[in-house]
Design a protein around this motif. Structure first.
Motif, mmCIF file in Angstrom:
data_model
loop_
_atom_site.group_PDB
_atom_site.id
_atom_site.type_symbol
_atom_site.label_atom_id
_atom_site.label_comp_id
_atom_site.label_asym_id
_atom_site.label_seq_id
_atom_site.Cartn_x
_atom_site.Cartn_y
_atom_site.Cartn_z
ATOM 1 N N SER A 167 0.824 -1.218 0.000
ATOM 2 C CA SER A 167 0.000 0.000 0.000
ATOM 3 C C SER A 167 0.858 1.270 0.000
ATOM 4 O O SER A 167 0.393 2.326 -0.384
ATOM 5 C CB SER A 167 -1.006 -0.020 1.142
ATOM 6 N N THR A 211 -4.038 -9.318 -0.229
ATOM 7 C CA THR A 211 -3.629 -10.674 0.148
ATOM 8 C C THR A 211 -4.672 -11.395 1.008
ATOM 9 O O THR A 211 -4.873 -12.599 0.870
ATOM 10 C CB THR A 211 -2.251 -10.631 0.863
ATOM 11 N N SER A 280 -5.101 -8.146 9.292
ATOM 12 C CA SER A 280 -4.785 -7.012 8.411
ATOM 13 C C SER A 280 -4.638 -5.706 9.155
ATOM 14 O O SER A 280 -4.069 -4.753 8.628
ATOM 15 C CB SER A 280 -5.798 -6.807 7.275
ATOM 16 N N PRO A 282 -4.823 -4.128 13.607
ATOM 17 C CA PRO A 282 -4.996 -4.596 14.990
ATOM 18 C C PRO A 282 -6.453 -4.637 15.436
ATOM 19 O O PRO A 282 -7.211 -3.705 15.188
ATOM 20 C CB PRO A 282 -4.202 -3.576 15.821
ATOM 21 N N GLU A 301 -7.202 -14.066 16.099
ATOM 22 C CA GLU A 301 -6.453 -13.005 15.409
ATOM 23 C C GLU A 301 -5.132 -13.557 14.899
ATOM 24 O O GLU A 301 -4.433 -14.299 15.587
ATOM 25 C CB GLU A 301 -6.197 -11.821 16.337
ATOM 26 N N ARG A 302 -4.814 -13.170 13.667
ATOM 27 C CA ARG A 302 -3.559 -13.620 13.059
ATOM 28 C C ARG A 302 -2.830 -12.423 12.455
ATOM 29 O O ARG A 302 -3.408 -11.333 12.314
ATOM 30 C CB ARG A 302 -3.833 -14.740 12.051
ATOM 31 N N GLY A 304 -0.132 -11.081 9.333
ATOM 32 C CA GLY A 304 0.582 -11.336 8.090
ATOM 33 C C GLY A 304 0.769 -10.047 7.347
ATOM 34 O O GLY A 304 0.384 -8.979 7.820
ATOM 35 N N MET A 305 1.363 -10.135 6.194
ATOM 36 C CA MET A 305 1.514 -8.955 5.347
ATOM 37 C C MET A 305 1.647 -9.392 3.889
ATOM 38 O O MET A 305 1.902 -10.565 3.608
ATOM 39 C CB MET A 305 2.682 -8.083 5.808
ATOM 40 N N VAL A 325 -1.227 -11.587 18.460
ATOM 41 C CA VAL A 325 -1.463 -12.244 17.171
ATOM 42 C C VAL A 325 -1.018 -13.700 17.217
ATOM 43 O O VAL A 325 -0.920 -14.359 16.188
ATOM 44 C CB VAL A 325 -0.793 -11.476 16.016
ATOM 45 N N ARG A 400 3.870 -0.014 13.553
ATOM 46 C CA ARG A 400 4.852 0.010 12.473
ATOM 47 C C ARG A 400 6.067 0.782 12.958
ATOM 48 O O ARG A 400 5.929 1.761 13.707
ATOM 49 C CB ARG A 400 4.285 0.732 11.241
HETATM 50 P P1 AMP Z 1 -0.615 -5.528 4.227
HETATM 51 O O1 AMP Z 1 0.646 -5.764 3.500
HETATM 52 O O2 AMP Z 1 -1.489 -4.502 3.603
HETATM 53 O O3 AMP Z 1 -1.352 -6.802 4.507
HETATM 54 O O4 AMP Z 1 -0.221 -4.911 5.641
HETATM 55 C C1 AMP Z 1 0.577 -5.634 6.509
HETATM 56 C C2 AMP Z 1 0.680 -4.931 7.819
HETATM 57 O O5 AMP Z 1 -0.589 -4.905 8.472
HETATM 58 C C3 AMP Z 1 1.594 -5.619 8.778
HETATM 59 O O6 AMP Z 1 2.950 -5.334 8.509
HETATM 60 C C4 AMP Z 1 1.102 -5.070 10.104
HETATM 61 O O7 AMP Z 1 1.625 -3.780 10.338
HETATM 62 C C5 AMP Z 1 -0.393 -4.948 9.868
HETATM 63 N N1 AMP Z 1 -1.133 -6.083 10.418
HETATM 64 C C6 AMP Z 1 -1.578 -7.190 9.797
HETATM 65 N N2 AMP Z 1 -2.240 -8.004 10.639
HETATM 66 C C7 AMP Z 1 -2.197 -7.393 11.848
HETATM 67 C C8 AMP Z 1 -2.713 -7.701 13.142
HETATM 68 N N3 AMP Z 1 -3.415 -8.808 13.372
HETATM 69 N N4 AMP Z 1 -2.454 -6.825 14.148
HETATM 70 C C9 AMP Z 1 -1.752 -5.705 13.929
HETATM 71 N N5 AMP Z 1 -1.269 -5.340 12.737
HETATM 72 C C10 AMP Z 1 -1.487 -6.175 11.704
#
Ligand code: AMP
Length: 506
Positions: A167, A211, A280, A282, A301-302, A304-305, A325, A400
């Motif tokens: 993003s 994703t 995705s 918090p 809750e999980r 990923g990125m 997470v 972040r």
């Molecule tokens: P994206 O690549 O758009 O899926 O964004 C990934 C980012 O979303 C991660 O690096 C985290 O900063 C944040 N993220 C994803 N899942 C969580 C979660 N369960 N809790 C907190 N942040 C999350």
């Protein structure tokens, strides 16, 4: 011929592909697994006719539809690299992605075709086709005219299946290169971890350019031969109406907060569901608790990125701890290191989260330096997320790295301050950011959404001073109607920083 990712579909086909529903759309149309095979085959053949060769990128900016899914699978079967684009991207943004990715084909919404055609041509993309939310368009027509029986193009585990652009809230958006095995291995890991079977019926109300909706949800269903209730967008009333027919839902935190506002949400309506997943962004611990109180279910809750697929997950069986997470998924290594020295930190110490495993991407498209800078010599990927691992192995994300606030030389993790603010009476939610401050470098600033009964600024600051070290306390509280969020429900702190940039300037 073996096509690593599509073999996942073939080996997990239901016993009766003609009878078994893969997708049921919002209007009740049922599309079987036999239809999936035929339609994705037709798209694969059509891509070949349009000049797409194995390894070529197929860029798609189209609304969510079942046809979108078949186009994705057709691209995989044709050995192409699927490149979905956020439907909110403007012509200028599309120009950047097409110029960067150089796809052989660009598929866009029929309503945007006239405006985007010159953009695509200017970016060097010669072939353009259309696909609408109704599943109609010149791309669908090309598939109608093609032979649905298609011999999959051979692809190995390390061949690229997709490029997803991050993003990019800072700097240029980067294309994350995802291999067939990045996607296939993660789908299998999640299938086992979350105990998905062919009996499952998943509510799918997520966007498909990201994703979460595209890979986590769709690939897990494909890896089981299960069914999806596939909705064009998230509508809490519609989701609630479908809940009694489903066994699982994957959502972003806003799905849960919005469903909680529905008076009809109760244990009976959610009685047939065996799993609610959130990710995705918090999930507030409060939402976790409220959901449990209203439905009897603990949300799983999980974390990923885009670059890594899924890394950690709260357990299916075992404690799903609000505000965490969960531990690393099987096969994934997660560690927390000192961002300065790189030393691996002890449990409970906050640092940079790094991950390694078959889920982690192959690098950024045409950005070898950026790729090299974000991988360690031992293969760990630097996520950019700050967090800690507790004594039980559960990962906690504190934000972040770029959201870290440095005030008067001290590090402040926004999450810690947000948790205190969110616990105050009348506060709905908050975002803590750093703004340029003449004395402190950055001033800790709380942007708060609150009900009228919440304490005013001065009183809120006084209460927080008793609960947080002085340097962590906000200098100011700014009340707002709502926090800016992107399509995945992530609070856009960069937007808040821009909006309030001048707060401490004289
Ligand atoms: P994206 O690549 O758009 O899926 O964004 C990934 C980012 O979303 C991660 O690096 C985290 O900063 C944040 N993220 C994803 N899942 C969580 C979660 N369960 N809790 C907190 N942040 C999350």
């Amino acid at each position: 011929m073996s096509n690593h990712l599509f073999d996942l579909v073939r080996t997990n086909l239901p016993a009766d592909p003609i009878a078994k529903t893969f997708i049921e759309t919002g209007d009740g149309t049922r599309l079987s697994y036999a239809h999936l095979l035929a339609r994705s085959g037709a798209y694969a053949a059509a891509l070949g006719t349009l000049g797409v060769r194995p390894g070529d990128r197929v860029a798609v900016q189209a609304e969510k539809s079942a046809e979108f899914v078949f186009l994705y699978l057709g691209a995989v079967r044709a050995g192409a690299v699927f490149l979905p684009l956020n439907t909110a991207y403007t012509a200028t943004e599309v120009d950047y992605f097409l110029s960067d990715a150089e796809p052989a084909l660009f598929v866009c919404d029929p309503a945007k075709a006239e405006a985007l055609e010159p953009v695509a041509r200017g970016a060097g993309t010669a072939t353009i086709r259309t696909l609408g939310a109704d599943g109609l368009g010149s791309m669908a027509e090309a598939a109608d005219a093609a032979d649905p029986v298609f011999a999959d193009v051979a692809r190995g585990p390390d061949d690229l299946a997709a490029i997803l652009y991050t993003s990019g809230t800072t700097g240029r958006s980067k294309g994350a290169m995802l291999s067939h095995d990045n996607l296939a291995s993660n789908a299998l890991t999640l299938r086992e971890a979350w105990r998905f079977t062919g009996e499952d019926v998943l509510i799918h109300a997520l966007p498909v350019f990201h994703t979460h909706g595209l890979f986590v949800a769709i690939n897990v269903v494909l890896a089981t031969g299960g069914t999806m209730l596939f909705l064009g967008k998230f509508d809490p009333k519609q989701v609630l109406a479908l809940m009694p027919r489903a066994t699982a839902m994957m959502g972003v935190p806003t799905f849960y907060t919005r469903l909680l506002r529905e008076p009809g949400l109760n244990p009976e309506i959610a009685g047939g569901i065996r799993l609610f997943v959130s990710g995705s962004a918090p999930l507030l611990a409060e939402t976790h608790r409220d959901w449990q109180a209203r439905t009897g279910h603990a949300i799983l809750e999980r974390y990923g990125m885009t670059e890594t697929n899924m890394n950690t997950s709260n357990p299916y069986a075992g404690a799903r701890v609000a505000g965490t997470v969960g531990p690393a998924l099987p096969g994934v290594a997660v560690r927390v290191v000192d961002p300065e020295t790189g030393a691996v930190l002890e449990p409970e110490a906050v640092g940079m989260i790094e991950v390694k495993g078959p889920n982690v991407f192959k690098g950024y498209w045409r950005m070898p330096e950026k790729t090299a800078a974000e991988f360690k010599a031992d293969g760990f990927f630097i996520t950019g997320d700050l967090g800690k691992i507790d004594g039980d192995g559960y990962v906690h994300i504190v934000g972040r790295g770029k959201d870290l606030i440095i005030t008067g030389g001290y590090n402040v993790y926004p999450k810690e301050v947000e948790n205190e603010i969110d616990a105050l009476p009348g506060v709905i939610e908050s975002a803590v950011i750093g703004l340029v401050h003449p004395d402190f470098g950055e001033g800790v600033t709380a942007i708060v959404v609150a009900r009228p009964d919440a304490a005013p600024e001065a009183e809120m600051l006084r209460i927080l001073e008793a609960r947080l070290a002085r340097y962590k306390c906000p200098k100011r509280v700014v009340f707002v109607e709502e926090l800016p969020r992107n399509a995945m429900g992530k609070v856009q702190k960069n937007v808040l920083r821009d909006l309030h940039a001048g707060l401490y300037r004289a």
